[in-house]
Design an enzyme around this catalytic site. Structure first.
Site, PDB file in Angstrom:
ATOM      1  N   HIS A 275     -70.993  66.211  18.977  1.00 35.77           N
ATOM      2  CA  HIS A 275     -71.264  67.506  19.620  1.00 35.77           C
ATOM      3  C   HIS A 275     -71.969  67.310  20.951  1.00 35.77           C
ATOM      4  O   HIS A 275     -72.884  66.497  21.099  1.00 35.77           O
ATOM      5  CB  HIS A 275     -72.017  68.456  18.691  1.00 35.77           C
ATOM      6  CG  HIS A 275     -73.454  68.161  18.439  1.00 35.77           C
ATOM      7  ND1 HIS A 275     -74.465  68.611  19.266  1.00 35.77           N
ATOM      8  CD2 HIS A 275     -74.077  67.506  17.437  1.00 35.77           C
ATOM      9  CE1 HIS A 275     -75.643  68.244  18.784  1.00 35.77           C
ATOM     10  NE2 HIS A 275     -75.433  67.554  17.668  1.00 35.77           N
ATOM     11  N   ASP A 287     -79.952  63.697  19.995  1.00 29.37           N
ATOM     12  CA  ASP A 287     -79.153  64.758  19.356  1.00 29.37           C
ATOM     13  C   ASP A 287     -78.563  65.686  20.434  1.00 29.37           C
ATOM     14  O   ASP A 287     -79.120  66.733  20.709  1.00 29.37           O
ATOM     15  CB  ASP A 287     -80.055  65.554  18.408  1.00 29.37           C
ATOM     16  CG  ASP A 287     -79.296  66.565  17.568  1.00 29.37           C
ATOM     17  OD1 ASP A 287     -78.059  66.468  17.489  1.00 29.37           O
ATOM     18  OD2 ASP A 287     -79.950  67.452  17.003  1.00 29.37           O
ATOM     19  N   GLU A 320     -72.526  73.426  18.412  1.00 31.49           N
ATOM     20  CA  GLU A 320     -72.878  72.853  17.113  1.00 31.49           C
ATOM     21  C   GLU A 320     -74.236  73.365  16.644  1.00 31.49           C
ATOM     22  O   GLU A 320     -74.431  73.655  15.459  1.00 31.49           O
ATOM     23  CB  GLU A 320     -72.894  71.316  17.204  1.00 31.49           C
ATOM     24  CG  GLU A 320     -73.012  70.591  15.875  1.00 31.49           C
ATOM     25  CD  GLU A 320     -74.439  70.272  15.453  1.00 31.49           C
ATOM     26  OE1 GLU A 320     -74.630  69.716  14.367  1.00 31.49           O
ATOM     27  OE2 GLU A 320     -75.380  70.593  16.216  1.00 31.49           O
ATOM     28  N   ASP A 349     -73.053  61.820  15.093  1.00 36.05           N
ATOM     29  CA  ASP A 349     -74.080  62.786  15.481  1.00 36.05           C
ATOM     30  C   ASP A 349     -75.447  62.135  15.290  1.00 36.05           C
ATOM     31  O   ASP A 349     -75.931  62.036  14.164  1.00 36.05           O
ATOM     32  CB  ASP A 349     -73.937  64.038  14.607  1.00 36.05           C
ATOM     33  CG  ASP A 349     -74.851  65.172  15.024  1.00 36.05           C
ATOM     34  OD1 ASP A 349     -75.678  64.968  15.925  1.00 36.05           O
ATOM     35  OD2 ASP A 349     -74.743  66.253  14.434  1.00 36.05           O
TER      36      ASP A 349
END
Length: 507
Positions: A275, A287, A320, A349
């Site tokens: 993502h 992240d 996401e 991820d």
């Protein structure tokens, strides 16, 4: 936003008694286009892991960091940071020879405009802290209510799951229910239908309940810690609470970036995803710039290896962090024949957690918190395990719990797998022996904060996990036989030129 860790059993070179989850055998691959099934060559023969370098990945992460820095400090969906990051990915893919496309979708964007309030008003005053004691449910409706707090079948795992649970519920009261067997959406809808003015959903494990009601609810809904819920229930019949949520939902348009190899079997597609968006609170370097940079570098290097046996499709997912929206919208719009062409999905991820571990998604469904994995997912898990075992590196399974973009693929029965370096779970002393780092703190203490920046990326983690990413892509670009039974189609490259027809020689 992937799964947290619960110290599952490791995979490594150990005496047989300690290798409870180990499997015999190994898988490997050769240079793309040779048409050899996994297992016919040693993992050391793989080319892509040598081409995908930490320096190449670092350059992408640095560029994504700069983009976030100059565009509001984040790459959240529907922000300039996201758009410029998407432009960067598109440009890099074009330079490598791909033809990337923006896959657009409409969605309902939920926003919270101010801090929520949960206060015990009676029989005595007690303040609860947002973020520590409770969290607003995503897609909670707005509302400001002061009313009686009424527990609903509080000690049952089915608390609030049926309309009968709310029989005789006082109009306008705030329902207090326990997390359990049904969705938060169902609990909230049942409460609203019974005339509740709001709902507090209490966690059944440690920490505040960070959840979603799926779509905008008719009443304010928050998720609380077990301690918060128990304190409210212990107040008895005189309980009165103040609950306030300031939120709205608006229809927005966003997009994924999709690119695929020009060659390879169109009806046996290997999908690889990460993502692209971050949370609004920070730049999202682990992240998930870590995953984006790794599959972007993998895509660029894969293009140098010539035509693969199977088509490889790279996806950079949007939205996401709002609830897996980009990947879900993508899968939902595919026709059945298009779904049938997807051999498997690989998800990456968070690969650079500062206090990292080497985690492989639980394709065999052995962990308590895992969803039932589609057939073939266990073969993907074994491929990763065998690869790292040959490198004499410990791995552990991580729950297939639905917390990342593999969820929509699994729901359609598509074999799935991937790697993860750890998130909001706590590292144990045993895991320090496996990976180094610090026991007693999270794998990523900066998860979903402004501190998730480039200074807190663990490049050793990137180095080790990116090898597995590259190896998996090269392996399945060559053959998906162990996953879906489709053997390499080497016959397509052979000319059909017989020397005779029946008894008559042609040459």
């Amino acid at each position: 936003m992937p799964t947290s860790q619960r110290s599952p059993a490791p995979r490594r070179h150990l005496p047989p008694a300690a290798r409870r989850l180990a499997c015999a055998g190994a898988s490997a691959t050769l240079v793309l286009g040779l048409g050899l099934a996994p297992g016919t060559a040693h993992a050391d023969a793989a080319v892509l892991p040598t081409l995908v370098t930490t320096d190449g990945i670092r350059e992408h992460v640095e560029n994504l960091s700069t983009i976030a820095e100059y565009n509001g400090g984040n790459r959240a969906t529907n922000t300039p940071g996201y758009d410029v990051a998407a432009d960067y990915v598109v440009d890099q893919l074009k330079r490598a020879g791909y033809r990337p496309k923006r896959d657009t979708y409409d969605y309902e964007m939920w926003q919270e405009h101010s801090e929520p309030v949960l206060t015990q008003v009676a029989p005595e005053q007690r303040e609860f802290s947002p973020g520590d004691d409770f969290i607003t449910m995503n897609y909670s409706g707005a509302g400001d209510v002061t009313a009686a707090g009424v527990p609903v079948d509080y000690d049952s795992t089915d608390s609030g799951c049926t309309a009968d649970d709310f029989s005789g519920f006082p109009d306008g009261a705030v329902a207090i229910v326990k997390r359990g067997s049904c969705t938060f959406q169902a609990k909230t809808a049942n409460a609203a239908e019974a005339g509740a003015g709001g709902i507090v959903i209490v966690n059944n494990v440690e920490g505040p309940l960070n959840g979603t009601v799926g779509e905008e609810s008719a009443i304010p809904s928050v998720g609380a810690t077990t301690e918060t819920g128990d304190a409210l229930v212990a107040a008895g019949d005189a309980l009165e609470v103040h609950l306030k949520v300031d939120s709205s939902v608006t229809t927005r348009t966003s997009y994924n970036i999709i690119a695929q190899t020009r060659g390879g079997a169109k009806d046996n597609v290997v999908m690889v995803g990460a993502h692209l968006d971050s949370v609004p609170e920070g730049p999202g370097m682990n992240d998930n710039a870590s995953g984006v940079a790794t599959i972007l570098e993998t895509a660029q290097q894969l293009a140098k290896l010539g035509k693969p046996n199977n088509r490889v499709r790279f996806a950079f997912w949007g939205t996401e962090e709002q609830g897996l929206i980009g990947s879900t919208k993508y899968v939902e719009q595919l026709k059945q024949r298009q779904l049938d062409r997807i051999a498997l999905y690989l998800n990456f991820d968070m690969l650079g957690s500062p206090n990292y571990g080497r985690f492989i998604y639980d394709g065999r469904g052995e962990l308590e918190g895992s969803l039932p994995p589609p057939s073939g997912s266990g073969a993907i898990q074994k491929m990763f395990e065998d690869y790292y075992e040959k490198k004499n590196l410990v791995t552990e399974p991580t729950e297939f719990s639905g917390r990342s973009d593999y969820s929509a693929f699994m729901a359609e029965g598509i074999a799935s797998g991937g790697l993860f370096s750890g998130g909001d779970g706590t590292k144990t002393e045993q895991q320090v022996e496996y990976y180094g780092g610090t026991a007693g703190i999270d794998f990523d203490p900066n998860y979903h904060t402004a501190q998730d920046d480039i200074d807190n990326i663990n490049w050793r983690s990137i180095d080790e996990l990116s090898d597995g990413v590259a190896y998996s892509v090269e392996t399945y670009a060559d053959s998906t036989l162990p996953v879906n039974g489709v053997a390499p189609r080497t016959f397509r490259a052979q000319e059909f030129a017989p020397a005779r027809v029946g008894d008559l020689w042609l040459k």
